[in-house]
Design a protein around this motif. Structure first.
Motif, PDB file in Angstrom:
ATOM      1  N   GLY A   1       0.808  -1.214   0.000  1.00 32.67           N
ATOM      2  CA  GLY A   1       0.000   0.000   0.000  1.00 32.67           C
ATOM      3  C   GLY A   1       0.841   1.263   0.000  1.00 32.67           C
ATOM      4  O   GLY A   1       0.533   2.223  -0.710  1.00 32.67           O
ATOM      5  N   MET A   2       1.923   1.266   0.777  1.00 24.82           N
ATOM      6  CA  MET A   2       2.813   2.435   0.795  1.00 24.82           C
ATOM      7  C   MET A   2       3.503   2.627  -0.553  1.00 24.82           C
ATOM      8  O   MET A   2       3.676   3.762  -1.009  1.00 24.82           O
ATOM      9  CB  MET A   2       3.848   2.295   1.918  1.00 24.82           C
ATOM     10  CG  MET A   2       3.255   2.419   3.310  1.00 24.82           C
ATOM     11  SD  MET A   2       2.389   3.966   3.587  1.00 24.82           S
ATOM     12  CE  MET A   2       3.736   5.113   3.514  1.00 24.82           C
ATOM     13  N   ILE A   3       3.910   1.520  -1.189  1.00 25.56           N
ATOM     14  CA  ILE A   3       4.511   1.619  -2.520  1.00 25.56           C
ATOM     15  C   ILE A   3       3.515   2.257  -3.483  1.00 25.56           C
ATOM     16  O   ILE A   3       3.867   3.152  -4.258  1.00 25.56           O
ATOM     17  CB  ILE A   3       4.949   0.225  -3.022  1.00 25.56           C
ATOM     18  CG1 ILE A   3       6.150  -0.279  -2.236  1.00 25.56           C
ATOM     19  CG2 ILE A   3       5.280   0.264  -4.516  1.00 25.56           C
ATOM     20  CD1 ILE A   3       6.513  -1.732  -2.525  1.00 25.56           C
ATOM     21  N   LEU A   4       2.268   1.831  -3.429  1.00 25.86           N
ATOM     22  CA  LEU A   4       1.249   2.374  -4.331  1.00 25.86           C
ATOM     23  C   LEU A   4       0.914   3.830  -4.017  1.00 25.86           C
ATOM     24  O   LEU A   4       0.737   4.637  -4.927  1.00 25.86           O
ATOM     25  CB  LEU A   4      -0.006   1.511  -4.270  1.00 25.86           C
ATOM     26  CG  LEU A   4       0.152   0.090  -4.808  1.00 25.86           C
ATOM     27  CD1 LEU A   4      -1.130  -0.693  -4.614  1.00 25.86           C
ATOM     28  CD2 LEU A   4       0.568   0.098  -6.264  1.00 25.86           C
ATOM     29  N   ILE A   5       0.873   4.194  -2.740  1.00 27.30           N
ATOM     30  CA  ILE A   5       0.574   5.585  -2.368  1.00 27.30           C
ATOM     31  C   ILE A   5       1.701   6.513  -2.797  1.00 27.30           C
ATOM     32  O   ILE A   5       1.466   7.576  -3.379  1.00 27.30           O
ATOM     33  CB  ILE A   5       0.307   5.693  -0.855  1.00 27.30           C
ATOM     34  CG1 ILE A   5      -1.034   5.046  -0.516  1.00 27.30           C
ATOM     35  CG2 ILE A   5       0.334   7.148  -0.387  1.00 27.30           C
ATOM     36  CD1 ILE A   5      -1.288   4.895   0.959  1.00 27.30           C
ATOM     37  N   ILE A   6       2.945   6.123  -2.544  1.00 27.49           N
ATOM     38  CA  ILE A   6       4.090   6.961  -2.929  1.00 27.49           C
ATOM     39  C   ILE A   6       4.186   7.072  -4.441  1.00 27.49           C
ATOM     40  O   ILE A   6       4.436   8.152  -4.988  1.00 27.49           O
ATOM     41  CB  ILE A   6       5.388   6.403  -2.309  1.00 27.49           C
ATOM     42  CG1 ILE A   6       5.370   6.596  -0.794  1.00 27.49           C
ATOM     43  CG2 ILE A   6       6.619   7.075  -2.910  1.00 27.49           C
ATOM     44  CD1 ILE A   6       6.481   5.874  -0.063  1.00 27.49           C
ATOM     45  N   SER A   7       3.967   5.976  -5.135  1.00 22.25           N
ATOM     46  CA  SER A   7       4.046   6.025  -6.599  1.00 22.25           C
ATOM     47  C   SER A   7       2.911   6.854  -7.188  1.00 22.25           C
ATOM     48  O   SER A   7       3.091   7.524  -8.203  1.00 22.25           O
ATOM     49  CB  SER A   7       4.051   4.620  -7.185  1.00 22.25           C
ATOM     50  OG  SER A   7       2.857   3.951  -6.859  1.00 22.25           O
ATOM     51  N   THR A   8       1.740   6.850  -6.553  1.00 22.76           N
ATOM     52  CA  THR A   8       0.642   7.697  -7.016  1.00 22.76           C
ATOM     53  C   THR A   8       0.998   9.166  -6.841  1.00 22.76           C
ATOM     54  O   THR A   8       0.721   9.991  -7.722  1.00 22.76           O
ATOM     55  CB  THR A   8      -0.647   7.370  -6.240  1.00 22.76           C
ATOM     56  OG1 THR A   8      -0.953   5.989  -6.413  1.00 22.76           O
ATOM     57  CG2 THR A   8      -1.802   8.213  -6.708  1.00 22.76           C
ATOM     58  N   TYR A   9       1.639   9.510  -5.739  1.00 21.02           N
ATOM     59  CA  TYR A   9       2.062  10.896  -5.503  1.00 21.02           C
ATOM     60  C   TYR A   9       3.098  11.327  -6.553  1.00 21.02           C
ATOM     61  O   TYR A   9       3.019  12.429  -7.097  1.00 21.02           O
ATOM     62  CB  TYR A   9       2.642  11.018  -4.098  1.00 21.02           C
ATOM     63  CG  TYR A   9       3.163  12.386  -3.774  1.00 21.02           C
ATOM     64  CD1 TYR A   9       2.300  13.428  -3.500  1.00 21.02           C
ATOM     65  CD2 TYR A   9       4.537  12.638  -3.747  1.00 21.02           C
ATOM     66  CE1 TYR A   9       2.771  14.690  -3.208  1.00 21.02           C
ATOM     67  CE2 TYR A   9       5.017  13.895  -3.455  1.00 21.02           C
ATOM     68  CZ  TYR A   9       4.132  14.914  -3.187  1.00 21.02           C
ATOM     69  OH  TYR A   9       4.613  16.152  -2.911  1.00 21.02           O
ATOM     70  N   ILE A  10       4.054  10.450  -6.856  1.00 17.46           N
ATOM     71  CA  ILE A  10       5.063  10.757  -7.870  1.00 17.46           C
ATOM     72  C   ILE A  10       4.413  10.863  -9.239  1.00 17.46           C
ATOM     73  O   ILE A  10       4.709  11.761 -10.026  1.00 17.46           O
ATOM     74  CB  ILE A  10       6.184   9.702  -7.855  1.00 17.46           C
ATOM     75  CG1 ILE A  10       6.967   9.790  -6.551  1.00 17.46           C
ATOM     76  CG2 ILE A  10       7.109   9.865  -9.049  1.00 17.46           C
ATOM     77  CD1 ILE A  10       7.939   8.648  -6.343  1.00 17.46           C
TER      78      ILE A  10
ATOM     79  N   PRO B   1       3.391   3.514 -14.559  1.00 22.65           N
ATOM     80  CA  PRO B   1       2.535   2.483 -13.946  1.00 22.65           C
ATOM     81  C   PRO B   1       3.042   1.063 -14.200  1.00 22.65           C
ATOM     82  O   PRO B   1       2.930   0.195 -13.325  1.00 22.65           O
ATOM     83  CB  PRO B   1       1.169   2.702 -14.601  1.00 22.65           C
ATOM     84  CG  PRO B   1       1.184   4.105 -15.042  1.00 22.65           C
ATOM     85  CD  PRO B   1       2.604   4.396 -15.414  1.00 22.65           C
ATOM     86  N   ILE B   2       3.615   0.829 -15.370  1.00 20.02           N
ATOM     87  CA  ILE B   2       4.190  -0.486 -15.655  1.00 20.02           C
ATOM     88  C   ILE B   2       5.363  -0.757 -14.722  1.00 20.02           C
ATOM     89  O   ILE B   2       5.516  -1.869 -14.191  1.00 20.02           O
ATOM     90  CB  ILE B   2       4.615  -0.567 -17.138  1.00 20.02           C
ATOM     91  CG1 ILE B   2       3.384  -0.477 -18.039  1.00 20.02           C
ATOM     92  CG2 ILE B   2       5.398  -1.849 -17.418  1.00 20.02           C
ATOM     93  CD1 ILE B   2       3.698  -0.315 -19.505  1.00 20.02           C
ATOM     94  N   LEU B   3       6.180   0.256 -14.463  1.00 20.25           N
ATOM     95  CA  LEU B   3       7.303   0.117 -13.535  1.00 20.25           C
ATOM     96  C   LEU B   3       6.828  -0.176 -12.115  1.00 20.25           C
ATOM     97  O   LEU B   3       7.399  -1.019 -11.424  1.00 20.25           O
ATOM     98  CB  LEU B   3       8.159   1.388 -13.563  1.00 20.25           C
ATOM     99  CG  LEU B   3       9.346   1.434 -12.619  1.00 20.25           C
ATOM    100  CD1 LEU B   3      10.398   0.421 -13.058  1.00 20.25           C
ATOM    101  CD2 LEU B   3       9.935   2.823 -12.579  1.00 20.25           C
ATOM    102  N   VAL B   4       5.764   0.490 -11.688  1.00 23.26           N
ATOM    103  CA  VAL B   4       5.226   0.253 -10.345  1.00 23.26           C
ATOM    104  C   VAL B   4       4.697  -1.174 -10.223  1.00 23.26           C
ATOM    105  O   VAL B   4       4.943  -1.854  -9.221  1.00 23.26           O
ATOM    106  CB  VAL B   4       4.127   1.291 -10.016  1.00 23.26           C
ATOM    107  CG1 VAL B   4       3.402   0.932  -8.740  1.00 23.26           C
ATOM    108  CG2 VAL B   4       4.740   2.674  -9.904  1.00 23.26           C
ATOM    109  N   LEU B   5       3.981  -1.639 -11.233  1.00 22.58           N
ATOM    110  CA  LEU B   5       3.498  -3.025 -11.207  1.00 22.58           C
ATOM    111  C   LEU B   5       4.656  -4.014 -11.180  1.00 22.58           C
ATOM    112  O   LEU B   5       4.584  -5.042 -10.502  1.00 22.58           O
ATOM    113  CB  LEU B   5       2.598  -3.283 -12.414  1.00 22.58           C
ATOM    114  CG  LEU B   5       1.249  -2.587 -12.394  1.00 22.58           C
ATOM    115  CD1 LEU B   5       0.509  -2.844 -13.694  1.00 22.58           C
ATOM    116  CD2 LEU B   5       0.424  -3.041 -11.208  1.00 22.58           C
TER     117      LEU B   5
END
Length: 107
Positions: A18-27, A59-63
């Motif tokens: 969840g933290m990875i997704l929240i931080i990546s959404t902010y970036i 988004p591909i990098l985050v996944l």
């Protein structure tokens, strides 16, 4: 019947993802606000390609990062290999980044 791939996940694992997704959404949100100084320096066409390329590939990098975390968690990938990969990417990016060191090089 519970899936064996997700059975090993704990609350902390879900919190990390969840933290990875929240931080990546902010970036990721930052890429929708283009810096006017960058547009003036690099040109409008380059910035359009760079911004849209980042919007597609980020988004591909985050996944991919979440998937790598999953592989480490289920034991298919060694933590040492993952750490070595991220350190190598970090040093490669630092070498490629054009630092402005005052007084060195052409002016």
């Amino acid at each position: 019947m519970e899936n064996s791939l997700f059975r090993k996940y704990t609350f902390v694992d879900y919190l990390i993802i969840g933290m990875i997704l929240i931080i990546s959404t902010y970036i990721y949100y930052g890429f929708f606000n283009v810096d006017p100084y960058s547009v003036a320096r690099f040109g409008k066409k380059f910035m359009i390609v760079a911004v849209w390329g980042t919007r597609v590939f980020f988004p591909i990098l985050v996944l991919l990062i979440v998937f790598l975390y999953h592989l480490v968690k289920i034991g298919k990938l060694s933590k040492a290999n993952l750490i070595l990969m991220f350190v190598s990417i970090l040093f490669s990016m630092l070498v490629m980044y054009p630092f402005d060191v005052g007084g060195v090089g052409p002016s």
